[in-house]
Design an enzyme around this catalytic site. Structure first.
Site, PDB file in Angstrom:
ATOM      1  CE  LYS A  13      -1.951  -1.173   3.866  1.00 27.80           C
ATOM      2  NZ  LYS A  13      -1.517  -2.026   4.299  1.00 27.80           N
ATOM      3  NE  ARG A  88      -3.997  -1.325   9.874  1.00 28.41           N
ATOM      4  CZ  ARG A  88      -2.847  -0.779   9.542  1.00 28.41           C
ATOM      5  NH1 ARG A  88      -2.775   0.620   9.267  1.00 28.41           N
ATOM      6  NH2 ARG A  88      -1.823  -1.304   9.729  1.00 28.41           N
ATOM      7  NE  ARG A 124       8.179  -3.272   6.030  1.00 30.15           N
ATOM      8  CZ  ARG A 124       6.733  -2.831   6.260  1.00 30.15           C
ATOM      9  NH1 ARG A 124       5.757  -2.424   4.941  1.00 30.15           N
ATOM     10  NH2 ARG A 124       5.881  -3.063   7.120  1.00 30.15           N
ATOM     11  NE  ARG A 168       2.554  -4.693  11.268  1.00 26.38           N
ATOM     12  CZ  ARG A 168       3.513  -4.419  10.300  1.00 26.38           C
ATOM     13  NH1 ARG A 168       4.433  -5.287  10.516  1.00 26.38           N
ATOM     14  NH2 ARG A 168       3.298  -3.792   9.395  1.00 26.38           N
TER      15      ARG A 168
HETATM   16  P1  AMP Z   1       1.185   0.488   9.196  1.00 28.18           P
HETATM   17  O1  AMP Z   1       2.458   1.402   8.881  1.00 28.18           O
HETATM   18  O2  AMP Z   1       0.175   0.948   8.480  1.00 28.18           O
HETATM   19  O3  AMP Z   1       1.654  -0.920   8.943  1.00 28.18           O
HETATM   20  O4  AMP Z   1       0.780   0.813  10.646  1.00 28.18           O
HETATM   21  C1  AMP Z   1       1.820   0.323  11.669  1.00 28.18           C
HETATM   22  C2  AMP Z   1       1.082   0.219  12.914  1.00 28.18           C
HETATM   23  O5  AMP Z   1       0.377   1.694  13.278  1.00 28.18           O
HETATM   24  C3  AMP Z   1      -0.124  -0.876  13.140  1.00 28.18           C
HETATM   25  O6  AMP Z   1       0.132  -2.156  13.388  1.00 28.18           O
HETATM   26  C4  AMP Z   1      -0.972  -0.006  14.320  1.00 28.18           C
HETATM   27  O7  AMP Z   1      -0.385  -0.183  15.476  1.00 28.18           O
HETATM   28  C5  AMP Z   1      -0.903   1.468  13.875  1.00 28.18           C
HETATM   29  N1  AMP Z   1      -1.872   1.938  12.961  1.00 28.18           N
HETATM   30  C6  AMP Z   1      -1.705   2.355  11.706  1.00 28.18           C
HETATM   31  N2  AMP Z   1      -2.902   2.800  11.230  1.00 28.18           N
HETATM   32  C7  AMP Z   1      -3.836   2.421  12.164  1.00 28.18           C
HETATM   33  C8  AMP Z   1      -5.330   2.480  11.973  1.00 28.18           C
HETATM   34  N3  AMP Z   1      -5.856   3.131  11.075  1.00 28.18           N
HETATM   35  N4  AMP Z   1      -5.936   2.336  13.308  1.00 28.18           N
HETATM   36  C9  AMP Z   1      -5.160   1.687  14.116  1.00 28.18           C
HETATM   37  N5  AMP Z   1      -3.746   1.541  14.280  1.00 28.18           N
HETATM   38  C10 AMP Z   1      -3.073   1.859  13.289  1.00 28.18           C
END
Ligand code: AMP
Length: 223
Positions: A13, A88, A124, A168
């Site tokens: 993404k 999310r 990564r 996750r």
């Molecule tokens: P990402 O970089 O999108 O993989 O997000 C990393 C972490 O940030 C996730 O595992 C969550 O802990 C938190 N996070 C990011 N976006 C959200 C969201 N929309 N709702 C809740 N937690 C989020």
């Protein structure tokens, strides 16, 4: 135009969001990036979010909607924006609806199989200086610990450790999968096959965005 990028962790993404931003000029808003920035800056919000992020759990809806709403309200988002990793869950999707928007909306859901996701996430690495993302299995020959662009050190995100990756993905299936059903039913939803090379996936992404832009122009909707 508002583009919502969905898909499990590791589906690409962020990469596709950056490419969309570069080509169409819609700023990419990644709630994960905003939260990591808050953690790094040691803000009260970052302190609240950090433990959950390190465990691979979702941060509370109120915190996330607050940072997303503040970012969306900025001037550069007036012509549109790309949401990466937000919403999310169903509550966040409803809260986003409540914020209102004059933009036509498309949802791009990038999907690929779990084995590949785990492989991608565990290889990564991120440059600690310029933030560029590398995949060790794709990175061209050179030093495996050094950024090919700025020579900064490559580091692994804490939540890209095997145990946290598992959590996750579990959270994705429980919290985010129902949201896919909601968007499929209610909205302008497009599924994208994320198994292929970045450029090939981006061709599909562009073809959806371009045809939507044409459609919206024909119907006179705001772009
Ligand atoms: P990402 O970089 O999108 O993989 O997000 C990393 C972490 O940030 C996730 O595992 C969550 O802990 C938190 N996070 C990011 N976006 C959200 C969201 N929309 N709702 C809740 N937690 C989020």
């Amino acid at each position: 135009m508002r583009v919502i990028l969905m898909g499990p962790p590791g589906s690409g993404k962020g990469t596709q969001g950056d490419l969309i931003e570069r080509k169409y000029g819609f700023p990419k808003i990644s709630t994960g990036d905003l939260l990591r920035q808050a953690v790094q800056n040691g803000t009260p919000l970052g302190k609240k979010a950090e433990t959950r992020m390190n465990r691979g759990e979702l941060v509370s809806d109120d915190i996330v909607i607050q940072i997303a709403a503040e970012r969306i309200a900025k001037d550069d988002c007036r012509k549109g924006h790309v949401l990466d990793g937000f919403p999310r869950n169903l509550r966040q999707a409803e809260m986003l609806e409540e914020l209102g928007s004059s933009h036509p909306e498309i949802i791009l859901d990038i999907q690929l199989n779990e084995e590949k996701l785990i492989q991608r996430l565990s290889s990564r690495r991120i440059c600690s200086r310029c933030g560029k993302i590398f995949n060790l299995s794709l990175k061209s020959p050179g030093h495996p610990d050094t950024c090919g662009l700025c020579k900064g050190d490559l580091v692994q995100r804490r939540d890209d450790q095997p145990k946290v990756i598992k959590e996750r993905l579990r959270v994705y299936h429980i919290e985010t999968a129902p949201l896919v059903e909601y968007y499929q039913r209610e909205k302008n939803y497009h599924r994208i096959d994320g198994e292929r090379a970045i450029e090939t996936v981006f061709l599909d992404v562009c073809s959806v965005i371009d045809s939507e832009i044409i459609k919206f122009k024909q119907t006179g909707a705001v772009q």
